[in-house]
Design a protein around this motif. Structure first.
Motif, PDB file in Angstrom:
ATOM      1  N   ASP A  49       0.782  -1.101   0.045  1.00  0.00           N
ATOM      2  CA  ASP A  49       0.012   0.009   0.058  1.00  0.00           C
ATOM      3  C   ASP A  49       0.825   1.185  -0.189  1.00  0.00           C
ATOM      4  N   GLU A  50       2.031   1.267   1.044  1.00  0.00           N
ATOM      5  CA  GLU A  50       2.746   2.407   0.896  1.00  0.00           C
ATOM      6  C   GLU A  50       3.684   2.780  -0.371  1.00  0.00           C
ATOM      7  N   THR A  51       3.898   1.641  -1.000  1.00  0.00           N
ATOM      8  CA  THR A  51       4.737   1.828  -2.239  1.00  0.00           C
ATOM      9  C   THR A  51       3.817   2.508  -3.198  1.00  0.00           C
ATOM     10  N   LEU A  52       2.679   1.870  -3.475  1.00  0.00           N
ATOM     11  CA  LEU A  52       1.592   2.235  -4.188  1.00  0.00           C
ATOM     12  C   LEU A  52       1.135   3.746  -4.063  1.00  0.00           C
ATOM     13  N   GLY A  53       1.132   4.036  -2.963  1.00  0.00           N
ATOM     14  CA  GLY A  53       0.466   5.449  -2.197  1.00  0.00           C
ATOM     15  C   GLY A  53      -1.013   5.244  -2.142  1.00  0.00           C
ATOM     16  N   ARG A  54      -1.858   4.205  -1.944  1.00  0.00           N
ATOM     17  CA  ARG A  54      -2.883   4.215  -1.655  1.00  0.00           C
ATOM     18  C   ARG A  54      -3.537   2.846  -1.429  1.00  0.00           C
ATOM     19  N   LYS A  55      -4.704   2.899  -0.784  1.00  0.00           N
ATOM     20  CA  LYS A  55      -5.442   1.483  -0.082  1.00  0.00           C
ATOM     21  C   LYS A  55      -6.309   0.672  -1.345  1.00  0.00           C
ATOM     22  N   PRO A  56      -6.224  -0.538  -1.348  1.00  0.00           N
ATOM     23  CA  PRO A  56      -6.779  -1.269  -2.334  1.00  0.00           C
ATOM     24  C   PRO A  56      -8.256  -1.677  -1.995  1.00  0.00           C
ATOM     25  N   ALA A  57      -8.948  -2.124  -2.805  1.00  0.00           N
ATOM     26  CA  ALA A  57     -10.139  -2.800  -2.759  1.00  0.00           C
ATOM     27  C   ALA A  57      -9.775  -4.226  -2.655  1.00  0.00           C
ATOM     28  N   VAL A  58     -10.298  -4.965  -1.554  1.00  0.00           N
ATOM     29  CA  VAL A  58      -9.905  -6.068  -1.461  1.00  0.00           C
ATOM     30  C   VAL A  58     -11.333  -7.246  -1.516  1.00  0.00           C
ATOM     31  N   THR A  59     -11.192  -8.050  -2.445  1.00  0.00           N
ATOM     32  CA  THR A  59     -12.033  -9.262  -2.738  1.00  0.00           C
ATOM     33  C   THR A  59     -11.522 -10.548  -2.494  1.00  0.00           C
ATOM     34  N   VAL A 172      -3.286  10.448  -3.725  1.00  0.00           N
ATOM     35  CA  VAL A 172      -4.556   9.921  -3.802  1.00  0.00           C
ATOM     36  C   VAL A 172      -5.242  11.590  -3.044  1.00  0.00           C
ATOM     37  N   THR A 173      -6.050  12.035  -3.797  1.00  0.00           N
ATOM     38  CA  THR A 173      -6.753  13.507  -2.901  1.00  0.00           C
ATOM     39  C   THR A 173      -8.258  13.084  -3.091  1.00  0.00           C
ATOM     40  N   ALA A 174      -8.825  13.279  -1.925  1.00  0.00           N
ATOM     41  CA  ALA A 174     -10.279  12.980  -1.957  1.00  0.00           C
ATOM     42  C   ALA A 174     -10.936  14.143  -2.601  1.00  0.00           C
ATOM     43  N   PRO A 175     -12.008  14.006  -3.374  1.00  0.00           N
ATOM     44  CA  PRO A 175     -12.829  15.124  -3.939  1.00  0.00           C
ATOM     45  C   PRO A 175     -13.411  16.160  -2.877  1.00  0.00           C
ATOM     46  N   ALA A 176     -13.301  17.356  -3.080  1.00  0.00           N
ATOM     47  CA  ALA A 176     -13.939  18.113  -2.133  1.00  0.00           C
ATOM     48  C   ALA A 176     -15.274  18.012  -1.738  1.00  0.00           C
ATOM     49  N   THR A 177     -16.112  17.615  -2.714  1.00  0.00           N
ATOM     50  CA  THR A 177     -17.493  17.019  -2.154  1.00  0.00           C
ATOM     51  C   THR A 177     -17.699  15.705  -3.005  1.00  0.00           C
ATOM     52  N   PRO A 178     -18.444  14.786  -2.282  1.00  0.00           N
ATOM     53  CA  PRO A 178     -18.677  13.501  -2.826  1.00  0.00           C
ATOM     54  C   PRO A 178     -19.579  13.623  -4.162  1.00  0.00           C
TER      55      PRO A 178
END
Length: 314
Positions: A49-59, A172-178
């Motif tokens: 996760d740290e290497t790719l700079g984001r969290k995954p979706a896990v299935t 990864v930057t979260a949008p200001a509003t969903p």
């Protein structure tokens, strides 16, 4: 595990009836799911996760990382394409006995293709396809499919370093509003397509699994959806009950032309037909499509095409 025990009982009964003994059975086939689980637990996923700079979706045991091209403004037939519609690059990691099997689909502009490719292959990754998914888009976007096998940290580092040769956002930057929920009759779309969709980034997405098992390097590629092996259908609202649709059908050779006929009969453009992998079994072809019209009308056309495939309804 519940699925494996009945299989073992059934195999044992067959062997007993045939006079076989345990020494003639390849028990590695049945041990593979347990081996995969053990390796999944031993992988330092936080480091990946740290290497790719984001969290995954896990299935199940698959970790899928998204790399949307949120930096791009791409238009097609007057529609500004949301990343979730057709600009959502991704990489998925599946544990295997000697590390991970990785595969992905990266969204690139034309000048980015060869710099990214050279960096990837220098790091030991495979390039399995480079092609378009859309027609008439401005700017034109291309899709590079990659594969790797081995140490997950090394593969993650190679992917990060390769993408650094493009302008793909690595933070990864979260949008200001969903984004608002898609302005569509999603219950009716669910009923027509035959599976439950989900809203992501202002787009209503479907993953329709195939019924037949798909394997690569002797391993079953399951679950299929996070590995890019489910039929993907995306609806982006364009107002007044209309939607732009795109995605890809995952097809065996005998399904290709029946699906083309259904899509074209229902006013849906076929924009690409190609492979994404090199040595999967059975051989698969990926058909991309595009239309912007009444959402319910398009869903019925897509359902007609799905009926020509070995796909599942929930």
């Amino acid at each position: 595990m519940r699925n494996i025990i009945p299989a073992l009982i059934g195999i044992g009964a067959c062997c007993a009836a045939a006079g076989a003994n345990a020494q003639t059975i390849d028990w590695q086939v049945f041990a593979e799911p347990f081996v995969s689980t053990a390796h999944a637990q031993s992988i330092d996923w936080q480091k990946v996760d740290e290497t790719l700079g984001r969290k995954p979706a896990v299935t199940d045991d698959v970790h899928r990382y998204g790399f949307p091209r949120s930096d791009l403004t791409v238009t097609l037939d007057g529609v500004t394409i949301k990343p979730a519609l057709a600009l959502g690059g991704w990489v998925a990691f599946k544990p295997v006995h000697d590390g991970v099997m990785a595969m992905g689909d990266l969204v690139l502009l034309e000048p980015e293709i060869n710099p990214v490719m050279m960096k990837m292959i220098a790091s030991g990754l495979q390039i399995t396809a480079v092609h378009n998914h859309l027609l008439r888009a401005s700017p034109a976007t291309f899709y590079m499919h990659i594969a790797g096998h081995g140490d997950p940290i090394k593969i993650a580092t190679a992917i990060r370093d390769g993408l650094a040769e493009s302008k793909t956002p690595l933070k990864v930057t979260a949008p200001a509003t969903p984004p608002p929920a898609p302005d569509l009759d999603t219950a009716q779309l669910d009923q027509i397509i035959g599976v439950k969709g989900k809203a992501t980034g202002g787009v209503y997405q479907f993953n329709v699994p195939r019924r037949d098992p798909i394997s690569q390097e002797g391993m079953q590629l399951s679950p299929g959806a996070p590995l890019g092996l489910a039929i993907g259908i995306n609806f982006q609202p364009t107002g007044a009950g209309k939607a732009a649709i795109t995605g890809d059908f995952v097809l065996t050779s005998e399904e290709v032309n029946p699906v083309i006929m259904e899509l074209r009969t229902h006013g849906i453009d076929v924009t690409a037909l190609h492979s994404h992998m090199l040595d999967e079994q059975p051989r698969l072809f990926f058909m991309h499509f595009w239309a912007n019209d009444d959402a319910v009308k398009l869903a019925k056309g897509l359902r007609a095409a799905l009926d020509k495939t070995a796909s599942s309804k929930s």
